[in-house]
Design an enzyme around this catalytic site. Sequence first.
Site, PDB file in Angstrom:
ATOM      1  CE  LYS A 159       9.556  -1.803  -3.461  1.00 50.37           C
ATOM      2  NZ  LYS A 159       8.265  -2.514  -3.563  1.00 50.37           N
TER       3      LYS A 159
ATOM      4  CE  LYS B 132      -4.019 -20.198 -10.700  1.00 47.26           C
ATOM      5  NZ  LYS B 132      -3.016 -20.928 -11.510  1.00 47.26           N
TER       6      LYS B 132
ATOM      7  CD  GLU C 146      -0.151  13.281  -9.346  1.00 47.46           C
ATOM      8  OE1 GLU C 146      -0.971  13.433  -8.421  1.00 47.46           O
ATOM      9  OE2 GLU C 146      -0.080  14.061 -10.329  1.00 47.46           O
TER      10      GLU C 146
ATOM     11  NE  ARG D 143      -0.660  -7.731 -10.692  1.00 47.30           N
ATOM     12  CZ  ARG D 143       0.347  -7.405 -11.507  1.00 47.30           C
ATOM     13  NH1 ARG D 143       0.301  -7.728 -12.779  1.00 47.30           N
ATOM     14  NH2 ARG D 143       1.381  -6.751 -11.038  1.00 47.30           N
TER      15      ARG D 143
ATOM     16  CE  LYS E 292      -3.230 -22.502   2.117  1.00 43.40           C
ATOM     17  NZ  LYS E 292      -2.881 -22.066   3.492  1.00 43.40           N
TER      18      LYS E 292
ATOM     19  NE  ARG F 228       6.422  -9.761  -9.096  1.00 45.01           N
ATOM     20  CZ  ARG F 228       6.330  -9.523  -7.793  1.00 45.01           C
ATOM     21  NH1 ARG F 228       6.329 -10.493  -6.905  1.00 45.01           N
ATOM     22  NH2 ARG F 228       6.224  -8.286  -7.333  1.00 45.01           N
TER      23      ARG F 228
ATOM     24  CE  LYS G 220      10.646  -5.697  -6.444  1.00 40.31           C
ATOM     25  NZ  LYS G 220       9.319  -5.253  -6.914  1.00 40.31           N
TER      26      LYS G 220
ATOM     27  CD  GLU H 254       2.145  -5.170  -3.123  1.00 37.60           C
ATOM     28  OE1 GLU H 254       2.542  -4.158  -2.544  1.00 37.60           O
ATOM     29  OE2 GLU H 254       2.308  -5.377  -4.352  1.00 37.60           O
TER      30      GLU H 254
ATOM     31  CD  GLU I 284     -13.275 -13.937 -15.185  1.00 39.57           C
ATOM     32  OE1 GLU I 284     -14.285 -13.882 -14.466  1.00 39.57           O
ATOM     33  OE2 GLU I 284     -13.232 -14.610 -16.230  1.00 39.57           O
TER      34      GLU I 284
END
Lengths: 210, 210, 210, 210
Positions: free
Chosen positions: D56, D25, D116, D78, D23, D46, D48, D142, D41
């Site tokens: 985690k 792309k 930080e 991403r 979607k 992926r 996890k 995410e 761009e």
Amino acid sequence: MLVKDWKEFLIPYEQAVEELKVKFKSIRKQYRSKSEYSPIEFVTGRVKEISSILEKAKKLDIPLNRISEEMEDIAGIRIMCQFVEDIYKVVQIIHQRDGKDLRIVYEKDYVKNKKESGYRSYHIIIKYPLQTTEGEVEILAEIQIRTLAMNFWATAEHSLNYKYKQSIPENIKERLKKSAELAFLLDQEMSAIKEEIIEAQKMFEIKSSI
Amino acid sequence: MLVKDWKEFLIPYEQAVEELKVKFKSIRKQYRSKSEYSPIEFVTGRVKEISSILEKAKKLDIPLNRISEEMEDIAGIRIMCQFVEDIYKVVQIIHQRDGKDLRIVYEKDYVKNKKESGYRSYHIIIKYPLQTTEGEVEILAEIQIRTLAMNFWATAEHSLNYKYKQSIPENIKERLKKSAELAFLLDQEMSAIKEEIIEAQKMFEIKSSI
Amino acid sequence: MLVKDWKEFLIPYEQAVEELKVKFKSIRKQYRSKSEYSPIEFVTGRVKEISSILEKAKKLDIPLNRISEEMEDIAGIRIMCQFVEDIYKVVQIIHQRDGKDLRIVYEKDYVKNKKESGYRSYHIIIKYPLQTTEGEVEILAEIQIRTLAMNFWATAEHSLNYKYKQSIPENIKERLKKSAELAFLLDQEMSAIKEEIIEAQKMFEIKSSI
Amino acid sequence: MLVKDWKEFLIPYEQAVEELKVKFKSIRKQYRSKSEYSPIEFVTGRVKEISSILEKAKKLDIPLNRISEEMEDIAGIRIMCQFVEDIYKVVQIIHQRDGKDLRIVYEKDYVKNKKESGYRSYHIIIKYPLQTTEGEVEILAEIQIRTLAMNFWATAEHSLNYKYKQSIPENIKERLKKSAELAFLLDQEMSAIKEEIIEAQKMFEIKSSI
């Protein structure tokens, strides 16, 4: 040439890009499968647009019947690395394949000798033997090897050039050059940090073993 | 071998399957791009499951340290054609590549000499040279070439065998064999129709030119 | 329309085909990951060629500004099954999604009611909601569900029609129809064998438990 | 959980990543097909690794039967942009889809408020409705949106952390933070150059029209 003829002309280049992409991506997979660090972060490839081929042929004065011998980047592969050192590991991997599934024509080290514009990358021009329905042909291809920071700068410079090429005044070119230096510093800093950490670890191991 | 070691062992096979798939798919693209009929309808590939490798090694009494030399179908490529005649065109294309990007070890023509079970396909065992991070290796691979009708039958037979293998009585095997004959008739009939149409067209052209 | 405008017109159709392919392929993956039998053997998809769209629009008298509402197969998905029974399982899976990520417009069961030519397949026409850079649009798409034997026959018929369409005489059409019957018999025979094996297994289990 | 159960657990996450990649792309393709500048761009995704999920879960004290509700980045997408401004265009595009094919849970702007460590990126946590063989499920995912320079820094930091995590002394962390500032300066400089060029062009056009 008609669009139809161009399409046919570009078929072996598309095939070469496909095969080379599969081959270089598999290097990364091999490292990962052994849980080893891969000098290759990712691989992209593209066949040059017809309009860009025509433009470049005109600029470099290449007659259309000579472009398959004289234009080296119709088939293009780009290999992205995390650290500058990785670039030279990838170069070495390609050297080892010379005379096997590809043949190196020449190389240009724009990492050590950056271009006037600020551009940095390692270029290898190869001939790639390809089996087609009409027998074996050798295809010229350009492999660009660069860090992610070099790639970031080169991509941005390319798109700025592309959009505004008629009107970039000298002072802006100067700023682009300075941003290239920033990208260079970033690469250097990251490599330095990497070295320092390795050093720190050795110290730590020596202390531990006393 | 541990699962981890198997994964590493299978990496070059996966790479070989990827490269061969790209290469045979591009033959189809080349024909299509010239608006010519392609003898290849589609291409699939797979690496044999670890469980199937172990099963076969046991059945054929192959020691585990010999499987890369003696098991020929760990890397498998399947090429599907529309008509029986196309199978032999594909075989010829592969012959032309012998000694270039692959090396033919031997061939079995189960199209002309079908198996007892009714199975039909043309098999070519090749050695495929592969560039890895540890230098060049040669990988054994099996190429199966078949029509869509042969593939339909073979796929169904495989899945029936797989699900019910302990309890297939003789009379059912007999029925499977008969259905293989049906698939064979279907291929023959389609080829015959193709011939007849070509004949009809020639007649038509002769008439037209009188 | 200019070629450029066609390209833009077809963009959402290409996107719809991509998304639907990913979605139906994942159904197969879900079954496999649970080691369950998948009613889906494989999935293909294509956007209709511009030349074919124009030809069909002319034949069906559809004005060009009405094709996105009236031509149902510009986006096409094809789902291949091993056994006839699997077709209806896939139909049921699609019914369960009606009103969720797709909307069923109408269906045609050419499996139970084959076409005059011998063609068999199950067709579902859907509307698929798509998010584009210009907001949500609904795209018409055709899903064809068929066995591998149906697909073999339909593919061969299509390519014969395509190559020789001007000159197929009646007697050859008759032969094509007969070959369709062969393909039908093949499907029936395979289903029957499957049933018989299940039956045989039950008998075996009853005997074992006495 | 056994490895087999993990595999089954991760199946819908893999499907969600596949669908979301297709979607996002396609957004790039849509811009390109209209010869417009794309704020995207490239896109990666992926699922996890099982080992990372376990690590985690332990660190955040999440019981295993709660991870699908409480761990937000098992499915990760991403999106890479060229300029900082593009990040906010992509955010806006995702906002427009809220309530359509995805649902926004919450957002974190680490671009304006960097972490930080020096980390910068825009995060959007979504729920994505997925059709499975067992009905509709909602998957947490995410989406990270960042420039290529942010990505370069984050990738390098991640791999340094990964390799040396036991022994990174404070002074090296400090250097990493400084290199993050370099990456930030690089982004700022590129944006500034872009603005300046647009300004220069306007001046040029005004002069030309006098």
